[in-house]
Scaffold this motif. Structure first.
Motif, PDB file in Angstrom:
ATOM      1  N   PRO A   1       0.817  -1.225   0.000  1.00  0.00           N
ATOM      2  CA  PRO A   1       0.000   0.000   0.000  1.00  0.00           C
ATOM      3  C   PRO A   1       0.850   1.274   0.000  1.00  0.00           C
ATOM      4  O   PRO A   1       1.898   1.339   0.652  1.00  0.00           O
ATOM      5  N   ALA A   2       0.363   2.267  -0.726  1.00  0.00           N
ATOM      6  CA  ALA A   2       0.980   3.590  -0.667  1.00  0.00           C
ATOM      7  C   ALA A   2       0.484   4.371   0.542  1.00  0.00           C
ATOM      8  O   ALA A   2       1.138   5.304   1.001  1.00  0.00           O
ATOM      9  N   LEU A   3      -0.671   3.960   1.074  1.00  0.00           N
ATOM     10  CA  LEU A   3      -1.285   4.659   2.204  1.00  0.00           C
ATOM     11  C   LEU A   3      -2.133   3.671   2.992  1.00  0.00           C
ATOM     12  O   LEU A   3      -2.813   2.820   2.410  1.00  0.00           O
ATOM     13  N   VAL A   4      -2.099   3.786   4.306  1.00  0.00           N
ATOM     14  CA  VAL A   4      -2.969   3.019   5.196  1.00  0.00           C
ATOM     15  C   VAL A   4      -3.892   3.995   5.921  1.00  0.00           C
ATOM     16  O   VAL A   4      -3.421   4.988   6.496  1.00  0.00           O
ATOM     17  N   VAL A   5      -5.181   3.720   5.891  1.00  0.00           N
ATOM     18  CA  VAL A   5      -6.176   4.543   6.584  1.00  0.00           C
ATOM     19  C   VAL A   5      -6.790   3.684   7.677  1.00  0.00           C
ATOM     20  O   VAL A   5      -7.231   2.557   7.433  1.00  0.00           O
ATOM     21  N   THR A   6      -6.811   4.229   8.894  1.00  0.00           N
ATOM     22  CA  THR A   6      -7.374   3.494  10.015  1.00  0.00           C
ATOM     23  C   THR A   6      -8.131   4.448  10.925  1.00  0.00           C
ATOM     24  O   THR A   6      -8.253   5.649  10.630  1.00  0.00           O
ATOM     25  N   ARG A   7      -8.653   3.934  12.034  1.00  0.00           N
ATOM     26  CA  ARG A   7      -9.462   4.741  12.942  1.00  0.00           C
ATOM     27  C   ARG A   7      -8.566   5.581  13.858  1.00  0.00           C
ATOM     28  O   ARG A   7      -7.394   5.249  14.085  1.00  0.00           O
TER      29      ARG A   7
ATOM     30  N   GLU B   1       5.400   0.466  11.727  1.00  0.00           N
ATOM     31  CA  GLU B   1       6.518  -0.481  11.767  1.00  0.00           C
ATOM     32  C   GLU B   1       7.037  -0.755  10.359  1.00  0.00           C
ATOM     33  O   GLU B   1       8.260  -0.875  10.142  1.00  0.00           O
ATOM     34  N   LEU B   2       6.121  -0.838   9.383  1.00  0.00           N
ATOM     35  CA  LEU B   2       6.488  -1.127   8.002  1.00  0.00           C
ATOM     36  C   LEU B   2       6.821   0.134   7.209  1.00  0.00           C
ATOM     37  O   LEU B   2       7.083   0.047   6.007  1.00  0.00           O
ATOM     38  N   GLU B   3       6.771   1.286   7.885  1.00  0.00           N
ATOM     39  CA  GLU B   3       7.104   2.576   7.272  1.00  0.00           C
ATOM     40  C   GLU B   3       6.191   2.901   6.090  1.00  0.00           C
ATOM     41  O   GLU B   3       6.627   3.336   5.028  1.00  0.00           O
ATOM     42  N   ILE B   4       4.897   2.677   6.328  1.00  0.00           N
ATOM     43  CA  ILE B   4       3.869   3.051   5.361  1.00  0.00           C
ATOM     44  C   ILE B   4       3.127   4.259   5.909  1.00  0.00           C
ATOM     45  O   ILE B   4       2.828   4.327   7.103  1.00  0.00           O
ATOM     46  N   ALA B   5       2.832   5.226   5.062  1.00  0.00           N
ATOM     47  CA  ALA B   5       2.113   6.427   5.484  1.00  0.00           C
ATOM     48  C   ALA B   5       0.763   6.057   6.085  1.00  0.00           C
ATOM     49  O   ALA B   5       0.057   5.182   5.560  1.00  0.00           O
ATOM     50  N   VAL B   6       0.407   6.718   7.192  1.00  0.00           N
ATOM     51  CA  VAL B   6      -0.829   6.419   7.917  1.00  0.00           C
ATOM     52  C   VAL B   6      -1.693   7.665   8.008  1.00  0.00           C
ATOM     53  O   VAL B   6      -1.198   8.760   8.306  1.00  0.00           O
ATOM     54  N   ASP B   7      -2.990   7.498   7.773  1.00  0.00           N
ATOM     55  CA  ASP B   7      -3.966   8.559   7.988  1.00  0.00           C
ATOM     56  C   ASP B   7      -5.021   8.044   8.950  1.00  0.00           C
ATOM     57  O   ASP B   7      -5.497   6.915   8.805  1.00  0.00           O
ATOM     58  N   GLN B   8      -5.375   8.857   9.969  1.00  0.00           N
ATOM     59  CA  GLN B   8      -6.382   8.476  10.962  1.00  0.00           C
ATOM     60  C   GLN B   8      -7.446   9.569  11.049  1.00  0.00           C
ATOM     61  O   GLN B   8      -7.578  10.258  12.048  1.00  0.00           O
ATOM     62  N   PRO B   9      -8.248   9.712   9.997  1.00  0.00           N
ATOM     63  CA  PRO B   9      -9.246  10.781   9.986  1.00  0.00           C
ATOM     64  C   PRO B   9     -10.400  10.485  10.924  1.00  0.00           C
ATOM     65  O   PRO B   9     -10.691   9.320  11.224  1.00  0.00           O
ATOM     66  N   PRO B  10     -11.097  11.523  11.402  1.00  0.00           N
ATOM     67  CA  PRO B  10     -12.308  11.290  12.207  1.00  0.00           C
ATOM     68  C   PRO B  10     -13.343  10.475  11.442  1.00  0.00           C
ATOM     69  O   PRO B  10     -14.057   9.654  12.020  1.00  0.00           O
ATOM     70  N   SER B  11     -13.422  10.698  10.131  1.00  0.00           N
ATOM     71  CA  SER B  11     -14.311   9.913   9.266  1.00  0.00           C
ATOM     72  C   SER B  11     -13.633   9.727   7.920  1.00  0.00           C
ATOM     73  O   SER B  11     -13.150  10.689   7.323  1.00  0.00           O
ATOM     74  N   VAL B  12     -13.612   8.499   7.450  1.00  0.00           N
ATOM     75  CA  VAL B  12     -13.006   8.221   6.150  1.00  0.00           C
ATOM     76  C   VAL B  12     -13.831   8.822   5.021  1.00  0.00           C
ATOM     77  O   VAL B  12     -13.341   8.977   3.897  1.00  0.00           O
ATOM     78  N   ASN B  13     -15.073   9.199   5.312  1.00  0.00           N
ATOM     79  CA  ASN B  13     -15.939   9.776   4.292  1.00  0.00           C
ATOM     80  C   ASN B  13     -15.805  11.288   4.157  1.00  0.00           C
ATOM     81  O   ASN B  13     -16.416  11.882   3.270  1.00  0.00           O
ATOM     82  N   ASP B  14     -15.025  11.920   5.048  1.00  0.00           N
ATOM     83  CA  ASP B  14     -14.802  13.361   4.957  1.00  0.00           C
ATOM     84  C   ASP B  14     -14.040  13.708   3.680  1.00  0.00           C
ATOM     85  O   ASP B  14     -13.275  12.895   3.150  1.00  0.00           O
ATOM     86  N   ASP B  15     -14.206  14.957   3.238  1.00  0.00           N
ATOM     87  CA  ASP B  15     -13.535  15.397   2.006  1.00  0.00           C
ATOM     88  C   ASP B  15     -12.024  15.232   2.092  1.00  0.00           C
ATOM     89  O   ASP B  15     -11.388  14.757   1.142  1.00  0.00           O
ATOM     90  N   ALA B  16     -11.430  15.617   3.237  1.00  0.00           N
ATOM     91  CA  ALA B  16      -9.974  15.553   3.364  1.00  0.00           C
ATOM     92  C   ALA B  16      -9.473  14.120   3.279  1.00  0.00           C
ATOM     93  O   ALA B  16      -8.448  13.835   2.644  1.00  0.00           O
ATOM     94  N   ALA B  17     -10.186  13.204   3.896  1.00  0.00           N
ATOM     95  CA  ALA B  17      -9.780  11.795   3.852  1.00  0.00           C
ATOM     96  C   ALA B  17      -9.916  11.241   2.438  1.00  0.00           C
ATOM     97  O   ALA B  17      -9.033  10.513   1.952  1.00  0.00           O
ATOM     98  N   ARG B  18     -11.003  11.563   1.775  1.00  0.00           N
ATOM     99  CA  ARG B  18     -11.194  11.076   0.411  1.00  0.00           C
ATOM    100  C   ARG B  18     -10.141  11.659  -0.529  1.00  0.00           C
ATOM    101  O   ARG B  18      -9.647  10.965  -1.428  1.00  0.00           O
ATOM    102  N   ASP B  19      -9.775  12.933  -0.307  1.00  0.00           N
ATOM    103  CA  ASP B  19      -8.749  13.562  -1.147  1.00  0.00           C
ATOM    104  C   ASP B  19      -7.399  12.888  -0.968  1.00  0.00           C
ATOM    105  O   ASP B  19      -6.644  12.714  -1.933  1.00  0.00           O
TER     106      ASP B  19
END
Length: 301
Positions: free
Chosen positions: A26-32, A54-72
Motif C-alpha cells: 500500500p501507498a497509504l494506510v487509513v485506520t481509525r 513499523e512497516l514505514e507506510i504512510a498512515v492517515d487516521q481521519p475522524p471519518s473516512v468519508n470526509d472530504d480531506a480523507a477522500r482527497d
C-alpha cells in the motif's frame, strides 16, 4: 497494483503484513483514530496503525473516512484498488464508488455477514468457515464475491487460533485477487441471498453463560470469546467471574442446579441443561486469569 489499505483490528493488521510483503504494497494506510484503552484509559493506536508505522507506510487516521480531506488523500495516492479489512466504520458514497474496492471478510459469504463472523461460526458449531474477497457495496457484506477459501474449525479451536489461520488465508487470498485484477481476469459472482445469515456484534449479554443452555453450547461460547473478549458467569454474591477456558461433562451427583456455580469440586462447575460446565481457567473480579483449581483452593482458604 498500486493500493490503499483500510483496516483497524488485529486481524486486519495481519492481513496488512501480507499485503505489504507483496508487489501490491500500500501507498497509504487509513485506520481509525487513537482511542483510550486498558485500565489506565490511555490513548492507544489501532493495531493497523502500529503495523503500518513499523512497516514505514504512510498512515492517515481521519475522524471519518468519508470526509472530504480523507477522500482527497486516498485519491492522491492514485490507487488501482482500495483494500478493506475489518475497518469498523461505514464507507459511504461518493468514496464507495470512487475506486475499485476489495473487502476481506472472514467467512464463507453469504454465511455470517456482519461484525462477528468468526465468533458466530464457532458458537454455532460450524465445522468449517473461511475467507471471502468481495466487492464492497452499500449493503452489509452483500457485494459480489470473487475468491473464497475454506478453513476447517477444529473441536478445540478458540477465536485466537482460528482468527490467526483466517488472517493468513485472507492475506494470501487478497494478494491473489490483486494479481488477477492486474491481469484483468478477476471475475465476481453475486451472493445467494437465500443462504445469508447475520453475525451480530458481540454484546454484553452474549458473554454471560446461561445455565439454561446445554454445557456443550457454552463451551463453544467460551472458545468463541477467548482470548480477546472473554465469557463470564454470575456468582451467588453477584460477583462476575471471567471464564477463559471450559469443558463439558455429563451431570453427576453433587453438581449444582442449572444456572448455579459450585466451588465444592476440584474446579468450579456451572450447572447446565443438560450437563455440567467445568470452568478450567477463570479470572476473578480485579484479578488475573488463573486455573480453576487454584481459584477453588484460594476461595476455600
Amino acid at each position: 497494483m498500486r493500493t490503499v489499505y483500510l483496516g483497524t483490528s488485529q486481524f486486519a493488521a495481519e492481513v496488512l503484513r501480507a499485503l505489504a510483503a507483496s508487489p501490491h504494497r500500500p501507498a497509504l494506510v487509513v485506520t481509525r483514530p487513537d482511542r483510550p484503552r486498558g485500565r489506565g484509559r490511555r490513548l492507544a493506536s489501532p493495531p493497523v496503525a502500529e503495523v503500518a508505522r513499523e512497516l514505514e507506510i504512510a498512515v492517515d487516521q481521519p475522524p471519518s473516512v468519508n470526509d472530504d480531506a480523507a477522500r482527497d488523500r486516498i485519491a492522491a495516492a492514485e490507487p488501482h484498488a482500495v483494500c478493506v479489512c475489518a475497518f469498523g466504520a461505514l464507507i459511504r458514497e461518493p468514496l464507495l464508488s470512487a475506486h475499485q474496492m476489495l473487502n476481506v471478510h472472514p467467512s464463507l459469504l453469504p454465511r455470517w455477514r456482519g461484525a462477528a463472523p468468526i465468533e458466530r461460526a464457532i458458537m454455532a458449531g460450524d465445522e468449517r468457515t473461511g475467507v471471502s474477497i468481495m466487492r464492497l457495496t452499500a449493503g452489509l457484506d452483500s457485494g459480489p464475491v470473487c475468491l473464497a477459501a475454506q478453513e476447517p474449525i477444529a473441536p478445540d479451536d478458540d477465536y485466537g487460533a482460528l482468527a490467526g489461520r483466517l488472517a493468513a488465508a485472507g492475506g494470501s487470498l487478497l494478494v491473489h485477487a490483486l494479481d488477477e485484477l492486474g491481469r484483468g481476469s478477476l471475475a465476481f459472482a453475486e451472493q445467494d441471498e437465500r443462504q445469508a445469515t447475520y453475525a451480530a456484534k458481540i454484546e454484553a449479554e452474549d458473554r454471560v453463560l446461561d445455565g439454561g443452555r446445554p454445557a456443550e453450547e457454552l463451551v463453544r461460547v467460551v472458545r468463541a470469546l477467548s482470548p480477546h473478549i472473554g465469557a463470564a458467569v454470575m456468582l451467588a454474591d453477584g460477583a462476575r467471574l471471567g471464564i477463559w477456558r471450559a469443558s463439558a461433562r455429563p451431570a453427576a451427583a453433587g453438581d449444582p442446579a442449572p444456572g448455579e456455580v459450585s466451588l465444592e469440586h476440584a474446579e468450579p462447575v456451572l450447572g447446565c441443561t443438560p450437563g455440567t460446565l467445568v470452568l478450567t481457567e477463570v479470572q476473578p473480579p480485579g484479578g488475573r486469569a488463573m486455573p480453576g483449581d487454584a481459584y477453588v483452593r484460594g476461595h476455600r482458604g
